[in-house]
Design a protein around this motif. Structure first.
Motif, PDB file in Angstrom:
ATOM      1  N   CYS A 202       0.789  -1.227   0.000  1.00 48.91           N
ATOM      2  CA  CYS A 202       0.000   0.000   0.000  1.00 48.91           C
ATOM      3  C   CYS A 202       0.823   1.279   0.000  1.00 48.91           C
ATOM      4  O   CYS A 202       0.280   2.354  -0.272  1.00 48.91           O
ATOM      5  N   TYR A 345       0.216  -3.187  10.414  1.00 46.85           N
ATOM      6  CA  TYR A 345      -0.977  -2.772   9.690  1.00 46.85           C
ATOM      7  C   TYR A 345      -1.038  -1.287   9.304  1.00 46.85           C
ATOM      8  O   TYR A 345      -1.455  -0.964   8.196  1.00 46.85           O
ATOM      9  N   ASP A 346      -0.682  -0.402  10.204  1.00 48.47           N
ATOM     10  CA  ASP A 346      -1.054   1.000  10.041  1.00 48.47           C
ATOM     11  C   ASP A 346      -0.553   1.617   8.743  1.00 48.47           C
ATOM     12  O   ASP A 346       0.612   1.466   8.366  1.00 48.47           O
ATOM     13  N   TRP A 347      -1.444   2.322   8.079  1.00 54.17           N
ATOM     14  CA  TRP A 347      -1.116   3.072   6.867  1.00 54.17           C
ATOM     15  C   TRP A 347      -2.164   4.165   6.688  1.00 54.17           C
ATOM     16  O   TRP A 347      -3.274   4.072   7.203  1.00 54.17           O
ATOM     17  N   GLN A 350      -5.997   3.419   5.676  1.00 54.65           N
ATOM     18  CA  GLN A 350      -6.671   2.241   6.190  1.00 54.65           C
ATOM     19  C   GLN A 350      -8.167   2.513   6.320  1.00 54.65           C
ATOM     20  O   GLN A 350      -8.593   3.668   6.504  1.00 54.65           O
ATOM     21  N   CYS A 367       0.324  -2.694   5.119  1.00 54.80           N
ATOM     22  CA  CYS A 367      -1.132  -2.693   5.348  1.00 54.80           C
ATOM     23  C   CYS A 367      -1.671  -4.073   5.701  1.00 54.80           C
ATOM     24  O   CYS A 367      -2.743  -4.485   5.248  1.00 54.80           O
ATOM     25  N   THR A 385      -8.812  -4.700   2.120  1.00 54.18           N
ATOM     26  CA  THR A 385      -7.861  -3.581   2.109  1.00 54.18           C
ATOM     27  C   THR A 385      -8.360  -2.429   1.257  1.00 54.18           C
ATOM     28  O   THR A 385      -7.936  -1.292   1.436  1.00 54.18           O
ATOM     29  N   THR A 392      -7.160  -8.408   4.772  1.00 56.58           N
ATOM     30  CA  THR A 392      -6.500  -8.472   6.072  1.00 56.58           C
ATOM     31  C   THR A 392      -7.215  -9.519   6.920  1.00 56.58           C
ATOM     32  O   THR A 392      -8.445  -9.499   7.043  1.00 56.58           O
TER      33      THR A 392
END
Length: 655
Positions: A202, A345-347, A350, A367, A385, A392
């Protein structure tokens, strides 16, 4: 003619001398084995060596000079000033492509603070290449399975095994009760296979050439029909591509009366070279001590729980290979369970990003995709996603292990009341069979309670107290375990910031004990939260709700029977216990030591006591009292009849 000959000889000698002085770089052995993955790098004849000269590491060899995996400064060798020396690179994982090494000069005037690593140190630019080694590759088939790890599946008679190969060809799992494949009818089952591509990432660096490497293919096999509590042997692979070594595990026993687990957060990965991000050397010690404890268990089953911030790859894909290679000694024989953290995960884009969140770029553009493909936990929690990438997964789930019900949540996706996750957690906790699993352990990454100075998540913690704490209290959750803060901290049984008990040994009082266990290996440590009533104290006093806190790296061990759950905190510097809490179930029998419960004080201080009498003791005591009363009444009547004849003195007997 006679004049030309000496000139020709001098020219030849000069050229020969120049060739002899050319810098050489070698890497040995040329082939690595499964058991020996250490490479020795040697160089010689480097003129005017400088402290910034370095060897950069590449895989595959077709990588551009600027797209290295990492680097080592030559000054790590004692003899570097002489223009020759050697360095060792241990524990290199199989990246499904050869390694290559290149020696560079790096003039000090050329380093730039615009191109820096995670800690702000200048990164090499790869402009002045001096020498290149030959390729180093793994011996045998490149298709041989790597990164083997287990996990519980939905069925209690199942065990999942996952591994990585260079190609997506057919692979199988063979397993049975006998140590050798021919014994006791081994079974063979097929596998599912998944992978992901650069376009699925991502954001940078995960989708950039500097961070992306081919992840290989992830195989997923399910061993079924397992007898409870038995030792099974297995191997994975194929006749064509090669087989792994034979591993073993203890199958799950749903009727077991003991539960053992090793739990931690934020462990990360050891990488034996400098790279773009900070890596976690201390994670090696964590794995070492857990491996010691697993071996000491013999054939008693256990599992491992890693609650977020798993590899800290941050978008540099080969760090995941290092991580799985590092944990294989424990994860190939002991189920390894995870929940998602901010660094998986964090982007920025999201799907769920409420106004009070602190979600950013901690995932390095992954992501959640490597996490979702490389692990498969029980249940089927999925979140798209939104960019065509694999969904995810592994967000929230639960399972029983012996006498404990374990619940995992995602602090990175929607957990507020009315969300799919909140609905799952409520329904799951409602149906817990307390006669089978008297204890419930709840786990997530970001903590609901902490006294560290982690102010960024304060608004989120308020939301967790509002939306999640009522579930934990209503459904009698025993322990709530969290990571994210890279320290250990144990709270009292708590709700709404109020302690229900301040002992380290008690009968469950009606609210969970919160414990932060993010001390698995990441070395960035926040300070403790200052207190406004102690502005001049250099060491921040410990708030009353915090029973124990410290910065020692380590892990926790949980041991539970039907009567008692014990959580111990073991430190990496000595492998010994540093803190402990005992929680007795409400099913405790009268013969258990929980009949006398210490309340009102911390462990080690003067304690007041409260006697908790079990129903069995009350029944026995009542019968004794009734017998005494009847006996006294009978004796009184007999004595009254005899008083007319003579007076008899009453004996004073002390019991």
């Amino acid at each position: 003619m006679h004049l030309k000959t000496p000139l020709l000889l001098l020219t030849l000698l000069f050229l020969a001398a120049g060739e002899a002085a050319a810098t050489t770089l070698t890497a040995t052995p040329a082939k690595l084995t499964q058991s020996d993955r250490e490479i020795t790098i040697r160089w010689s004849d480097l003129p005017d060596p400088d402290g910034l000269d370095h060897v950069a590491i590449y895989s595959p060899p077709s990588s551009r000079d600027r797209d290295f995996l990492g680097y080592l400064f030559l000054n790590g060798s004692a003899s570097w000033r002489s223009g020759r020396g050697e360095l060792a690179l241990p524990r290199l994982p199989n990246l499904r492509a050869p390694y290559q090494f290149r020696l560079f000069r790096w003039p000090a005037k050329e380093y730039s603070y615009h191109h820096v690593d995670h800690d702000g140190n200048p990164l090499p630019h790869g402009r002045h290449r001096v020498a290149v080694s030959g390729d180093v590759e793994f011996a045998g088939s490149a298709a041989r399975p790597e990164q083997v790890h287990l996990a519980f599946a939905d069925g209690v008679d199942e065990m999942r095994v996952m591994f990585v190969c260079a190609d997506g060809g057919k692979r199988s799992v063979r397993y049975g009760l006998g140590k050798e494949e021919g014994e006791k009818g081994w079974t063979e089952v097929g596998t599912e296979v998944r992978t992901y591509e650069q376009k699925h990432m991502c954001d940078a660096p995960a989708n950039d050439s500097v961070g992306w490497r081919d992840p290989g293919f992830v195989f997923d096999g399910l061993m079924k029909g397992l007898e409870p509590g038995r030792k099974y042997f297995y191997k994975v692979g194929s006749d064509l591509g090669g087989w792994s070594e034979t591993y073993s595990f203890i199958s799950r026993d749903s009727e077991a009366n003991e539960t053992i687990a090793f739990l931690l957060g934020d462990m990360g990965t050891y990488v034996p070279y400098n790279t773009y991000i900070r890596t976690q050397d201390e994670s090696l010690s964590t794995v070492k001590w857990i491996l010691r404890d697993i071996k000491a268990l013999g054939d008693n089953p256990a599992f491992i729980s890693h609650i977020g911030d798993i590899s800290y790859a941050r978008g540099y894909s080969w760090v995941w290979d290092h991580f799985f290679s590092q944990i294989e000694p424990i994860a190939a024989s002991t189920p390894y369970h995870v929940c998602i953290g901010n660094h998986e995960y964090d982007w920025p884009s999201q799907p769920w990003k409420p106004s009070w969140s602190t979600y950013g770029k901690d995932g390095g553009g992954e992501c959640g995709i490597p996490y979702s493909v490389k692990f498969r936990m029980p249940g089927n929690s999925i979140l798209p996603t939104g960019n065509g990438a694999p969904d995810t997964r592994n967000l929230y789930y639960s399972f029983d292990s012996g006498v404990v019900h374990f619940v995992y949540m995602s602090t990175e996706t929607n957990f507020v009341q009315g969300s799919d996750q909140h609905n799952f957690l409520k329904a799951d906790l409602e149906k817990v069979n307390r006669s089978r699993t008297p204890f419930v352990v709840f786990q997530g990454h970001r903590p609901m309670y902490t006294t560290s100075d982690e102010t960024r998540d304060s608004a989120m913690r308020q939301q967790m107290v509002q939306h999640l704490e009522p579930l934990l209290v209503t459904y009698n959750v025993t322990l709530a375990l969290w990571g994210h803060v890279h320290r250990y901290e144990r709270f009292c049984p708590i709700k709404n910031l109020q302690c229900l008990n301040t002992s380290s040994s008690f009968v469950y009082p009606g609210a969970p004990v919160h414990v932060v266990i993010g001390m698995g290996g990441q070395d960035w440590q926040p300070i403790w939260q200052p207190r406004t009533d102690h502005p001049d104290v250099p060491i921040y006093p410990q708030p009353g709700i915090s029973m124990y806190r410290g910065g020692e790296f380590g892990y926790t061990k949980l041991v539970a029977t039907r009567e008692k759950l014990t959580l111990t905190y073991l430190g990496n510097h000595d492998g010994q216990v540093h803190d402990m809490v005992e929680i007795f179930s409400e099913q405790t029998s009268g013969e258990d030591s929980a009949a006398k419960t210490v309340v009102g004080t911390k462990l080690g201080s003067a304690a007041s006591t409260k006697l908790k009498i079990s129903p069995l003791y009350l029944e026995i005591g009542g019968s004794v009292m009734l017998a005494l009363i009847l006996g006294f009444a009978f004796g009184f009547l007999v004595r009254k009849k005899r008083e007319a004849a003579q007076w008899t003195p009453v004996k004073n007997e002390e019991s």
